[in-house]
Scaffold this motif. Structure first.
Motif, PDB file in Angstrom:
ATOM      1  N   THR A 181       7.457  40.088   8.470  1.00 45.94           N
ATOM      2  CA  THR A 181       8.209  38.884   8.815  1.00 45.94           C
ATOM      3  C   THR A 181       7.349  37.656   8.552  1.00 45.94           C
ATOM      4  OG1 THR A 181       7.456  38.933  11.114  1.00 45.94           O
ATOM      5  CG2 THR A 181       9.490  40.111  10.591  1.00 45.94           C
ATOM      6  N   ALA A 182       8.006  36.561   8.208  1.00 49.02           N
ATOM      7  CA  ALA A 182       7.308  35.284   7.997  1.00 49.02           C
ATOM      8  C   ALA A 182       7.434  34.434   9.247  1.00 49.02           C
ATOM      9  CB  ALA A 182       7.921  34.558   6.791  1.00 49.02           C
ATOM     10  N   ASP A 183       6.319  33.904   9.691  1.00 53.75           N
ATOM     11  CA  ASP A 183       6.337  33.055  10.886  1.00 53.75           C
ATOM     12  C   ASP A 183       5.209  32.031  10.783  1.00 53.75           C
ATOM     13  OD1 ASP A 183       6.949  32.493  13.869  1.00 53.75           O
ATOM     14  OD2 ASP A 183       4.781  32.854  13.808  1.00 53.75           O
ATOM     15  N   ASN A 184       5.499  30.794  11.165  1.00 52.62           N
ATOM     16  CA  ASN A 184       4.476  29.747  11.146  1.00 52.62           C
ATOM     17  C   ASN A 184       4.395  28.991  12.465  1.00 52.62           C
ATOM     18  OD1 ASN A 184       3.423  29.926   8.418  1.00 52.62           O
ATOM     19  ND2 ASN A 184       5.444  29.255   7.752  1.00 52.62           N
ATOM     20  N   THR A 185       5.190  29.411  13.467  1.00 53.92           N
ATOM     21  CA  THR A 185       5.281  28.620  14.702  1.00 53.92           C
ATOM     22  C   THR A 185       4.854  29.357  15.950  1.00 53.92           C
ATOM     23  OG1 THR A 185       7.596  29.283  14.968  1.00 53.92           O
ATOM     24  CG2 THR A 185       7.146  27.231  13.733  1.00 53.92           C
ATOM     25  N   CYS A 186       4.771  30.674  15.903  1.00 62.32           N
ATOM     26  CA  CYS A 186       4.355  31.494  17.055  1.00 62.32           C
ATOM     27  C   CYS A 186       5.301  31.365  18.241  1.00 62.32           C
ATOM     28  CB  CYS A 186       2.919  31.137  17.485  1.00 62.32           C
ATOM     29  SG  CYS A 186       2.178  32.352  18.622  1.00 62.32           S
ATOM     30  N   PRO A 187       6.596  31.648  18.078  1.00 60.81           N
ATOM     31  CA  PRO A 187       7.494  31.639  19.231  1.00 60.81           C
ATOM     32  C   PRO A 187       7.195  32.830  20.148  1.00 60.81           C
ATOM     33  CG  PRO A 187       8.620  32.500  17.307  1.00 60.81           C
ATOM     34  CD  PRO A 187       7.277  32.019  16.837  1.00 60.81           C
ATOM     35  N   MET A 188       7.755  32.813  21.365  1.00 61.03           N
ATOM     36  CA  MET A 188       7.484  33.871  22.334  1.00 61.03           C
ATOM     37  C   MET A 188       7.965  35.233  21.830  1.00 61.03           C
ATOM     38  SD  MET A 188       5.666  32.830  24.692  1.00 61.03           S
ATOM     39  CE  MET A 188       5.753  34.356  25.592  1.00 61.03           C
ATOM     40  N   VAL A 189       9.053  35.228  21.032  1.00 59.97           N
ATOM     41  CA  VAL A 189       9.545  36.503  20.509  1.00 59.97           C
ATOM     42  C   VAL A 189       8.521  37.127  19.564  1.00 59.97           C
ATOM     43  CG1 VAL A 189      10.767  35.426  18.547  1.00 59.97           C
ATOM     44  CG2 VAL A 189      11.506  37.657  19.442  1.00 59.97           C
ATOM     45  N   GLU A 190       7.777  36.288  18.818  1.00 57.10           N
ATOM     46  CA  GLU A 190       6.747  36.811  17.933  1.00 57.10           C
ATOM     47  C   GLU A 190       5.538  37.304  18.733  1.00 57.10           C
ATOM     48  OE1 GLU A 190       4.759  37.949  14.438  1.00 57.10           O
ATOM     49  OE2 GLU A 190       6.859  37.598  14.952  1.00 57.10           O
ATOM     50  N   VAL A 191       5.169  36.575  19.794  1.00 56.35           N
ATOM     51  CA  VAL A 191       4.078  37.026  20.664  1.00 56.35           C
ATOM     52  C   VAL A 191       4.423  38.376  21.278  1.00 56.35           C
ATOM     53  CG1 VAL A 191       2.744  36.516  22.735  1.00 56.35           C
ATOM     54  CG2 VAL A 191       3.338  34.669  21.155  1.00 56.35           C
ATOM     55  N   ALA A 192       5.684  38.532  21.723  1.00 52.60           N
ATOM     56  CA  ALA A 192       6.118  39.802  22.301  1.00 52.60           C
ATOM     57  C   ALA A 192       6.049  40.921  21.260  1.00 52.60           C
ATOM     58  CB  ALA A 192       7.538  39.679  22.841  1.00 52.60           C
ATOM     59  N   ARG A 193       6.373  40.613  20.007  1.00 54.97           N
ATOM     60  CA  ARG A 193       6.310  41.623  18.949  1.00 54.97           C
ATOM     61  C   ARG A 193       4.867  42.055  18.702  1.00 54.97           C
ATOM     62  NH1 ARG A 193       6.680  42.427  13.045  1.00 54.97           N
ATOM     63  NH2 ARG A 193       5.786  40.369  12.669  1.00 54.97           N
ATOM     64  N   LEU A 194       3.941  41.080  18.669  1.00 54.33           N
ATOM     65  CA  LEU A 194       2.532  41.420  18.477  1.00 54.33           C
ATOM     66  C   LEU A 194       2.018  42.286  19.622  1.00 54.33           C
ATOM     67  CD1 LEU A 194       1.149  37.974  17.236  1.00 54.33           C
ATOM     68  CD2 LEU A 194       1.682  39.980  15.845  1.00 54.33           C
ATOM     69  N   ARG A 195       2.420  41.952  20.836  1.00 56.12           N
ATOM     70  CA  ARG A 195       1.976  42.743  21.991  1.00 56.12           C
ATOM     71  C   ARG A 195       2.561  44.149  21.954  1.00 56.12           C
ATOM     72  NH1 ARG A 195       2.327  38.008  26.702  1.00 56.12           N
ATOM     73  NH2 ARG A 195       0.385  36.965  26.094  1.00 56.12           N
ATOM     74  N   ARG A 196       3.802  44.287  21.484  1.00 57.26           N
ATOM     75  CA  ARG A 196       4.385  45.620  21.376  1.00 57.26           C
ATOM     76  C   ARG A 196       3.616  46.467  20.368  1.00 57.26           C
ATOM     77  NH1 ARG A 196       6.936  47.959  17.721  1.00 57.26           N
ATOM     78  NH2 ARG A 196       7.340  46.044  16.552  1.00 57.26           N
ATOM     79  N   ILE A 197       3.211  45.846  19.257  1.00 56.53           N
ATOM     80  CA  ILE A 197       2.444  46.571  18.243  1.00 56.53           C
ATOM     81  C   ILE A 197       1.141  47.096  18.843  1.00 56.53           C
ATOM     82  CG2 ILE A 197       1.124  46.279  16.102  1.00 56.53           C
ATOM     83  CD1 ILE A 197       3.330  44.368  15.149  1.00 56.53           C
ATOM     84  N   VAL A 198       0.468  46.275  19.650  1.00 60.59           N
ATOM     85  CA  VAL A 198      -0.790  46.707  20.292  1.00 60.59           C
ATOM     86  C   VAL A 198      -0.524  47.794  21.315  1.00 60.59           C
ATOM     87  CG1 VAL A 198      -2.721  45.971  21.734  1.00 60.59           C
ATOM     88  CG2 VAL A 198      -1.915  44.496  19.886  1.00 60.59           C
ATOM     89  N   LEU A 199       0.524  47.614  22.133  1.00 63.90           N
ATOM     90  CA  LEU A 199       0.818  48.568  23.204  1.00 63.90           C
ATOM     91  C   LEU A 199       1.203  49.931  22.651  1.00 63.90           C
ATOM     92  CD1 LEU A 199       1.094  48.915  26.263  1.00 63.90           C
ATOM     93  CD2 LEU A 199       3.463  48.188  26.066  1.00 63.90           C
TER      94      LEU A 199
END
Length: 512
Positions: A68-86
């Motif tokens: 996915t392309a992202d340049n703003t770091c919305p909360m939905v993207e932060v949640a996605r990154l955390r899910r990947i780690v978890l």
């Protein structure tokens, strides 16, 4: 008249003894060195397997972030990154990269101003950049291995690469096969690698020592490995015994002894011998209730000190038992020893529970539950006295595993998932198994007390456990501030760690 025949007899015996001793020592040296090389190669292959798993997981995570392309770091993207780690086993963090700067991470969310990427120590042919000791964005003082590709970066705990390596191994890991070789990590003095080219499976001679070489089939790294202290073979007590044995019983005895040693030197066979010879012992780490720090249970931990007095890594010998198919014998050994050592104390404390580590193959074994029930009946104990910690090292069918766990729980045993977040314990996997509790791994939870609740995933784990109706045991608590943090976060949790007690022998578990 007797002098000449007597002299001939003595001379013949002396010559025979010398020949037998020399031959026995020669064969013995070859046998021991050959087995040492084989052991070093086996341990090196275990390292490569662990390294491949870590690198492949990191590469998969990078690809998923870059989808996915992202340049703003919305909360939905932060949640996605955390899910990947978890959902991962080895990752510490995941991040987004823009213009050579980290601007969004699973640890703290939006990073403003962005943090420049650290210099790359190695750049692969595919454009991936690896930094060996990079600061972890958002966690002051924390460092990790940082792998970056495109608009994504992931941080890994470098210690994960070393966990399966036996402490008797001396090794150097390099990041390529062709010169110049770049050292990634080393357990001993730096080797003279200038101009050296590596070929998988072909040993190299460096500093007058032989190093076994194993390389990844999917990544660029290789390992050079040798057993520690194996250079002076004639200083080994084994060689003295070999010589005396050859002196006493001659050529045939020396040859038979060398064959025996050859057949008995694999790690798995040494472990079987250790069970019979009393080299294995059990220690117990107390488990306390965080709210009042009262001891409510203990975890039984198997320890092995070999014939030379050196401890053998539990990861190494448990993996060997699983690989050679006798992990069930190890589990039964632990059950029998725990009930022998603690039976009377457990009868006096019916609410106290000792947890024992089991493998998926134990739980799926139809004979295991009857065995456990029979031993508990002999010890006049209820099923609640023994809990079972599942260390999932296989890709066992979760449906069959869930049924087996249900039978154990119906019999009265509590079932725990050990080292939550480091093996296959994803949230979906956990919900299918329906266990009683999770044990949160110490490496998975480290440094959380340095962050605010909004910036960590610890509250998410606790909330998930509450939704699933699971108890929580927090491992590895060593400081008061850690205990205070988790007491606030999970008041009903239990905990274990050096803050409360180091592992102790059975006689000291209930002392005082």
């Amino acid at each position: 008249m007797l002098r000449k025949p007597l002299a001939r007899t003595v001379m013949s015996m002396a010559c025979g003894a010398v020949i037998a001793v020399v031959l026995a020592l020669t064969i013995g040296e070859w046998t021991v060195r050959r087995q040492q090389n084989a052991d070093a190669g086996e341990m090196a292959e275990a390292y490569i397997a662990r390294s491949d798993a870590i690198s492949t997981e990191a590469a998969t995570a990078l690809a998923e972030i870059n989808e996915t392309a992202d340049n703003t770091c919305p909360m939905v993207e932060v949640a996605r990154l955390r899910r990947i780690v978890l959902d991962s086993r080895y990752l510490k963090s995941a991040a987004r990269v823009r213009n050579g700067e980290i601007y969004c991470s699973s640890t703290v969310g939006l990073i403003d101003p962005p943090v420049p990427l650290p210099p790359a120590d190695v750049t692969s042919g595919g454009g991936r950049r690896l930094s060996f000791n990079a600061p972890q964005a958002g966690v002051p003082g924390a460092r990790a291995l940082l792998l970056q590709a495109g608009g994504a970066a992931v941080g890994l705990n470098g210690q994960a690469y070393l966990d399966a390596v036996d402490p008797r191994l001396e090794f150097t890991v390099v990041t390529s096969r062709q010169a110049p070789l770049r050292t990634f990590t080393s357990s001993g003095p730096r080797l003279p690698l200038d101009g050296v080219t590596l070929r998988p499976g072909e040993p190299v001679e460096l500093d007058d020592r032989r190093f076994e070489v194993r390389c990844s089939d999917v990544h660029a790294n290789c390992i050079l490995a040798a057993l520690r202290g194996s250079a002076s073979i004639f200083q080994s007590p084994m060689m003295l015994e070999f010589g005396v044995f050859g002196l006493l019983i001659g050529l045939s005895g020396g040859f038979a002894a060398s064959v025996f040693i050859t057949r008995s030197k694999s790690l798995g066979k040494q472990l079987r011998m250790a069970m019979r010879s009393g080299q294995l012992k059990i220690v117990y780490q107390p488990i306390v209730r965080l709210s009042d720090r009262r001891q409510v249970g203990a975890e039984a931990l198997l320890r092995w000190t070999d014939a030379t007095g050196k401890p053998v890594s539990p990861d190494a010998f448990i993996s060997a038992a699983e690989h050679e198919g006798f992990i069930g014998q190890i589990t039964r050994f632990v059950v029998n020893r725990v009930l022998e050592e603690l039976g009377p104390e457990l009868r006096r404390r019916p609410a106290f529970q000792v947890t024992i580590n089991v493998a998926a193959s134990d739980i799926l074994d139809n004979a295991f539950l009857p065995f456990l029930g029979a031993r508990l009946q002999e010890a006049a104990l209820s099923a609640g006295s023994i809990g079972l910690e599942l260390t999932e090292r296989t890709t066992a069918n979760s449906r069959e595993l869930g049924k087996a766990i249900a039978r154990l729980r119906e019999a009265g045993h509590k079932v725990y998932i050990d080292d939550f977040g480091t093996d296959y314990s994803s949230l979906s996997y956990l919900s299918r198994l329906r266990v009683d509790a999770i044990k949160i791994n110490r490496t998975f939870m480290q440094a959380l007390h340095d962050q605010s609740e909004e910036d960590t995933i610890a509250p998410q784990i606790v909330a998930m456990a509450e939704v699933l109706g699971l108890n929580i045991v927090i491992e590895g608590i060593e400081e008061e501030q850690q205990a205070a943090y988790f007491l606030t976060l999970a008041p009903k949790a239990m905990a274990q760690g050096w803050l409360f007690s180091k592992p102790v022998e059975a006689g000291r578990l209930f002392a005082g």
